[in-house]
Scaffold this motif. Structure first.
Motif, PDB file in Angstrom:
ATOM      1  N   UNK B  21       0.854  -1.181   0.000  1.00 39.90           N
ATOM      2  CA  UNK B  21       0.000   0.000   0.000  1.00 39.90           C
ATOM      3  C   UNK B  21       0.892   1.233   0.000  1.00 39.90           C
ATOM      4  N   UNK B  22       0.700   2.087  -0.972  1.00 43.94           N
ATOM      5  CA  UNK B  22       1.473   3.331  -1.013  1.00 43.94           C
ATOM      6  C   UNK B  22       0.742   4.346  -1.877  1.00 43.94           C
ATOM      7  N   UNK B  23       1.167   5.600  -1.743  1.00 44.05           N
ATOM      8  CA  UNK B  23       0.504   6.641  -2.520  1.00 44.05           C
ATOM      9  C   UNK B  23       1.502   7.694  -2.984  1.00 44.05           C
ATOM     10  N   UNK B  24       1.189   8.331  -4.112  1.00 42.39           N
ATOM     11  CA  UNK B  24       2.014   9.426  -4.625  1.00 42.39           C
ATOM     12  C   UNK B  24       1.083  10.575  -4.956  1.00 42.39           C
ATOM     13  N   UNK B  25       1.359  11.764  -4.379  1.00 45.60           N
ATOM     14  CA  UNK B  25       0.528  12.927  -4.666  1.00 45.60           C
ATOM     15  C   UNK B  25       1.024  13.614  -5.928  1.00 45.60           C
ATOM     16  N   UNK B  26       0.188  14.509  -6.451  1.00 38.78           N
ATOM     17  CA  UNK B  26       0.562  15.225  -7.667  1.00 38.78           C
ATOM     18  C   UNK B  26       1.836  16.054  -7.433  1.00 38.78           C
ATOM     19  N   UNK B  27       2.784  15.938  -8.359  1.00 39.75           N
ATOM     20  CA  UNK B  27       4.010  16.733  -8.288  1.00 39.75           C
ATOM     21  C   UNK B  27       5.022  16.254  -7.251  1.00 39.75           C
ATOM     22  N   UNK B  28       4.782  15.075  -6.698  1.00 41.11           N
ATOM     23  CA  UNK B  28       5.619  14.592  -5.610  1.00 41.11           C
ATOM     24  C   UNK B  28       6.622  13.554  -6.120  1.00 41.11           C
TER      25      UNK B  28
END
Lengths: 252, 233, 627
Positions: B21-28
């Protein structure tokens, strides 16, 4: 006498000189690192030592004996073990069988058509695996092993014919930092214990400066610097063409 | 931008991922750290559809993409740069770029070979050279440029610094900084903690197919026990 | 008057040579059309497409139907040809979508098996639709008769065909190097998964390649209509030639295919004039010479770049107890039951035992050795001929004649193997085929010694082995012994060395294994074992014929090994029994046995991609955990 002596080694591909007049020597129990930018001629140099490439000029001597241009399998028989940048093992065999193959080949017993492999040299193979901390993996197929373990299998295979010289092409490529140090410590221990000369290429500077006794720097096919790790690390020419500022490599 | 939940995958009978489980935000820029064999590459491939996930959800810009074909996922704006470079060796630099070309979504300045040559000056000098006759560092630049030709909104960078000389790694770090400034979201996998520290905003640590730790880079710097346990530095 | 006569004869001679050269060019042109399609398909999909010849044949048949039904004239002829070509292209695309797309991840040889299934199905479908008669097509309107150039008369249609080849070559080169589609195709040739990850729908790319490739085959076939009769043998005869052209030119190289087509076309045209005694062998001799000198063909390159390593082959372990019990039970039946069986059943059982050894010998080089052979029948046949010639010319009794069989075959294995095992993959396989064809044409054309097509008759067992039952037991003992010996070899250091060079040539060399010597020895051993099978077969049939070393027997052996599964030791045994039994039953039941066999092969490929024994083992392991 030095285990390996290289003098004036040169090789060109299609008129472009890849290695131009490289000379060096490695002694028993010594770890010599060969570093340099991509395309500096490290692989070419390495492949001329292990017999994969025939040099245009120069000589390679093992214990004083000229081995220049011999086939890789002849060079192995004379006591040169190898590990590869991308591990090369027999995927359809177990770890133990992989080592048994090297032992059987060393004893020139691979022509056998009748007695099963299972009962031949299994004990010797297991002892060698135990020395490398691989005893529990002996019965597993090589095809499903984790990468770090494969590197150890390669090392076991390379040690099976009691080599005088070990050639390791990026021995820690693709391993995690902790594993890298552990593997190189193991290699250094065995090399000193058995008086094996070790020549290795490497991109991980922690490994190079942490474990090599001496460092050679190649640039555009020629020796740029040679000496103790500290001296090489401080050399401004080496920093310019290869090491850089150190920001992405742990600040040396 | 990207939200991965409980992603699992297996090769044959071996379970490689057991719920990532992981996430990437916009521009990150997020870095996926872990030992070799921890499941970094497989995570990337499973997100991209190159390895079929056996369970879990992958949402990219609000759309479910788990189980879709790689080409469909790429067309949604997710680019992939594999660890082993995989340049088309017999094709020239320009032809390699052509293979990656896809129309830009509305509102985005499309990448052109000329714009990419400004970003990777060394490629500009070898437009008609076959990929096989380039050095490792140049090939790594070309794979990134090729993926950018698809005008992705986000890219997956699998071990961009592996096997490169330290000076080239520094240039790679600068390039990733430049792409971040262009507004691209990036998920990269790495073993080189120093490199990760220079380029990433956040880190996620994977071990034996599971996520063990997530946090900002300063938080990771302040947690030597985490690095000790999972990265054995 | 005398002077005039000599001059006329010279003109006539010159005209003959020119005509012959021209006819060679026309054949070269057609050959190139077919070969270019094959090479393009192979380049992208890495599939050795046996069905390509079937599309050529279908092109000719469909064109015949359309052209003879449409109104005569330009439109009827050219419209018919064009429509036929498009239909064949669509059929090729359909085969890709329905069959091949599902097995791109399967081992190379399995894909080959699938395309061979298509060949069998198309053969019988063609037979059912068009009948067994040769069909004659009309001449091409506007291209009848001949033109006069420099006082020599040339048929117009030949000139037209000669022009088609270079035009198609030019168009293909433009297509591949000047269009986006072409760039994508070339990229997919190098790394298909990466192309997909860059957003290209590779499914359509592959389908379009099969459309184009099959269309070219169909074009080649349809354009033959005014030249020669349409018949049911067109598929296999063209596919062998097209393979030769593609391999001689270098796999994946269009220019190479063109060059090789020219070479082979002219060789055909002049071979008949210069070497009438060895016409059949000439093409294969040239291929053998080219491959020995240039292992990757005239313009081919060593396959470079990343070839994604497949999953590791499974570890060989002792058979599980249950399997051993099953094997023993089967063996028990094979020993106990025959006295109660009739003559027919006995001869089927004898043949089955022979085929088990034949398949097991091929398995040694294909499985552990990792080399494919398209010509294993050569050693089977040479064993048979060795025994038969010993009976006929040396008047030897059965046992000494049988003892000669493995030596004859093994000797051929040593000579041919010395060249074949230097190469790898398809090239090696094609060289084995070339040598097999050379051996076949020697048996066929060296009439004084071999009796040619009539074979050698009267090769009967000695009196003690004459009863079918006695001969069956002799065969069973020898074949069982041979097969068990081969199993033993695989478990011994030599068998391990063989697998070592297959798994990792680099590592094998680095621990002192000479891959060449190991492969060479295995090849010769396999040949000798196939020779024993062949010798037994000769005495079982009482005669030998050139078909014993023909392509179709080589293909049978391949089918047996692949049906059973390459990766298991039981594979060749199961495969040989299944194939022989099935073949026997189908031939008895129906005239359309090829259709039945083809459909069974296709079903197997789609549902048991590891072969019968492989599938059985997978089920076993799923139920009982790791063995």
């Amino acid at each position: 006498m030095a285990t390996l002596e290289v003098a004036g080694l040169a090789k060109s591909f299609g008129g472009v000189a890849a290695v131009r007049g490289v000379s060096f020597a490695v002694g028993p129990g010594e770890l010599l690192a060969l570093i340099g930018p991509n395309g500096a001629g490290k692989s070419t140099c390495f492949n001329m030592l292990n017999g994969q490439l025939r040099p245009d000029a120069g000589t390679v001597r093992l214990h004083g004996r000229d081995i220049t241009g011999l086939a890789p399998r002849r060079i192995w028989r004379l006591g040169v073990g190898r590990t590869f940048q991308i591990t090369a093992t027999f995927g359809s065999m177990t770890v133990r069988e992989n080592v048994q193959m090297a032992l059987l080949s060393h004893g020139r017993r691979l022509g056998g058509l009748w007695r099963p492999v299972a009962g031949q040299e299994a004990g010797t193979a297991e002892a060698l695996l135990a020395r490398l901390g691989m005893a529990e993996q002996a019965g597993r197929p090589c095809g499903i092993l984790a990468y770090g373990d494969l590197k150890r299998v390669e090392l076991a295979i390379a040690l099976a014919n009691a080599p005088a010289l070990l050639l390791m092409d990026e021995p820690t490529a693709g391993m995690a930092p902790g594993e890298r140090t552990a593997l190189m410590a193991l290699v250094a221990g065995i090399a000193r214990e058995r008086g094996i000369a070790v020549l290795f290429t490497e991109h991980d500077m922690d490994v190079v400066f942490g474990h090599a006794d001496r460092v050679l720097v190649l640039d555009r096919g020629a020796l740029l610097a040679e000496g103790a790790p500290e001296a090489v690390r401080a050399d401004p020419r080496v920093r310019a063409v290869y090491l850089g500022s150190g920001a992405t490599q742990g600040g040396h | 931008m990207l939200a991965v939940e409980g992603l699992a995958a297996q090769y044959g009978r071996a379970q490689i991922l057991e719920g990532v489980t992981l996430g990437v935000e916009e521009g990150e820029v997020v870095v996926l750290l872990g030992r070799n064999g921890a499941g970094k590459s497989t995570t990337m491939k499973a997100i991209m559809g190159l390895v079929r996930p056996s369970a879990g959800r992958v949402r990219f810009r609000g759309q479910e993409i788990a189980g879709r074909e790689p080409f469909e996922i790429a067309r949604l704006g997710l680019g992939y740069v594999p660890e082993d470079r995989r340049i088309f060796g017999e094709l020239t630099v320009l032809e390699n770029l052509e293979v990656g070309r896809r129309p830009a979504p509305p509102g985005m300045t499309p990448w052109t070979p000329e714009r990419l040559f400004a970003l990777f000056p060394s490629l500009a000098e070898m437009r008609r050279r076959p990929g096989a006759r380039m050095s490792g560092g140049e090939q790594q630049m070309l794979t990134i440029a090729r993926t950018l030709m698809g005008n992705p909104r986000m890219i997956l960078l699998d071990e961009p610094s592996e096997g490169l000389a330290p000076v080239v790694v520094e240039r790679m770090a600068e390039t990733i900084g430049a792409l971040k400034r262009e507004g691209l979201s990036i998920l990269l996998s790495e073993q080189n903690l120093h490199f990760a520290g220079v380029v990433a905003d956040r880190a996620t640590i994977i071990e034996k197919g599971r996520i063990r730790w997530s946090g900002t880079m300063p938080a990771l710097r302040a947690a030597p026990e985490v690095r000790e346990q999972y990265l054995s530095v | 008057m005398r002077w005039y006569g000599r001059c006329a004869r010279r003109v006539e001679g010159l005209e003959n040579i020119a005509l012959q050269a021209l006819s060679g060019l026309a054949s070269a042109s057609s050959l190139f059309l077919v070969a270019s399609g094959l090479t393009v398909i192979f380049g992208v999909s890495r599939i050795v497409n046996f069905a390509h010849g079937s599309f050529y044949m279908l092109g000719a048949y469909i064109a015949w139907s359309l052209v003879t039904r449409l109104p005569r004239g330009d439109f009827g002829f050219w419209g018919g040809v064009l429509a036929a070509v498009l239909i064949v292209g669509l059929l090729g695309a359909a085969v890709e979508v329905l069959l091949l797309r599902r097995i791109y991840r399967a081992p190379e040889l399995f894909q080959l098996l699938a395309t061979f299934g298509v060949v069998l199905v198309v053969q019988d479908a063609t037979l059912a639709l068009w009948g067994a008669q040769d069909l004659l097509g009309p001449r091409a309107p506007g291209l009848r008769g001949s033109v006069e150039i420099l006082g020599l008369r040339f048929p117009r249609y030949e000139l037209f065909l000669i022009a088609v080849g270079p035009v198609v070559l030019g168009l293909l080169l433009l297509l591949f190097h000047r269009t986006r589609w072409g760039t994508l195709v070339r990229a997919a040739t190098l790394d298909r998964d990466m192309v997909g990850a860059l957003g290209v729908n590779q499914r359509w790319l592959f389908t379009s390649i099969f459309f184009l490739g099959s269309l070219l085959a169909g074009l080649g076939g349809a354009l033959q209509l005014p030249r020669e009769s349409v018949n049911l043998h067109m598929d296999l005869s063209i596919i062998t030639e097209a393979f030769v052209v593609v391999v001689v030119g270098g796999l994946g190289s269009l220019a190479g295919a063109a060059l090789a087509a020219l070479l082979i076309g002219e060789l055909h045209a002049f071979g008949i004039l210069i070497f009438p005694k060895i016409t059949l062998v000439l093409v294969f001799l040239v291929m053998a010479v080219v491959l020995v000198i240039r292992p990757y063909g005239l313009l081919g390159r060593r396959p470079a770049g990343l070839i994604a390593p497949g999953p590791a082959e499974p570890v060989i372990r002792p058979a599980p107890l249950a399997l051993r019990r099953l094997g023993l039970a089967a063996l028990g039946l094979a020993v106990i039951l025959p006295p109660f069986a009739g003559d027919y059943a006995l001869s089927v059982l004898t043949e089955m035992a022979i085929m088990v050894l034949f398949a097991a010998s091929l398995h040694l080089i294909m499985g552990p050795g990792g080399m494919a052979s398209f010509g294993h029948a050569a050693y089977f046949g040479l064993g048979a001929y060795g025994a038969a010639l010993a009976v006929k010319w040396l008047a030897l009794p059965m046992l000494p004649a049988l003892a000669l069989a493995p030596f004859a075959a093994g000797l051929a294995g040593l000579v041919f193997g010395a060249f074949c095992v230097r190469l790898s993959g398809v090239y090696a396989a094609m060289l084995t085929l070339a040598f097999a064809q050379i051996a076949w044409s020697a048996a066929f054309q060296w009439v004084e010694v071999t009796g040619g097509d009539n074979g050698i008759l009267g090769v009967w067992p000695d009196a003690w082995a004459a009863p079918k039952l006695a001969y069956y037991y002799l065969t069973l003992a020898l074949c069982l012994g041979g097969t068990l010996f081969l199993r033993r070899v695989i478990h011994a250091p030599f068998g391990y060395a063989l697998r070592a060079q297959r798994d990792s040539p680099l590592r094998a060399e680095a621990i002192g294994i000479d891959s060449f010597v190991v492969r060479f020895a295995a090849f010769a051993l396999a040949a000798a074992m196939a020779g024993i099978a062949g010798g037994l077969f000769a005495f079982a049939k009482g005669s030998v014929f050139p078909t014993f070393l023909g392509i179709s027997r080589s293909v049978d052996a391949l089918l047996m090994v692949l049906l059973g599964g390459v990766q298991t030791l039981a594979g060749p045994i199961v495969g040989a029994l299944a194939f022989t039994g099935l073949h026997e039953q189908l031939v008895r039941l129906t005239d359309y046995w090829r259709l039945g066999l083809g459909l069974i092969i296709l079903a197997l490929v789609l549902f048991f991609p590891q072969g019968l024994a492989g599938a059985a083992r997978a089920r076993w392991e799923a139920r009982h955990g790791d063995a």
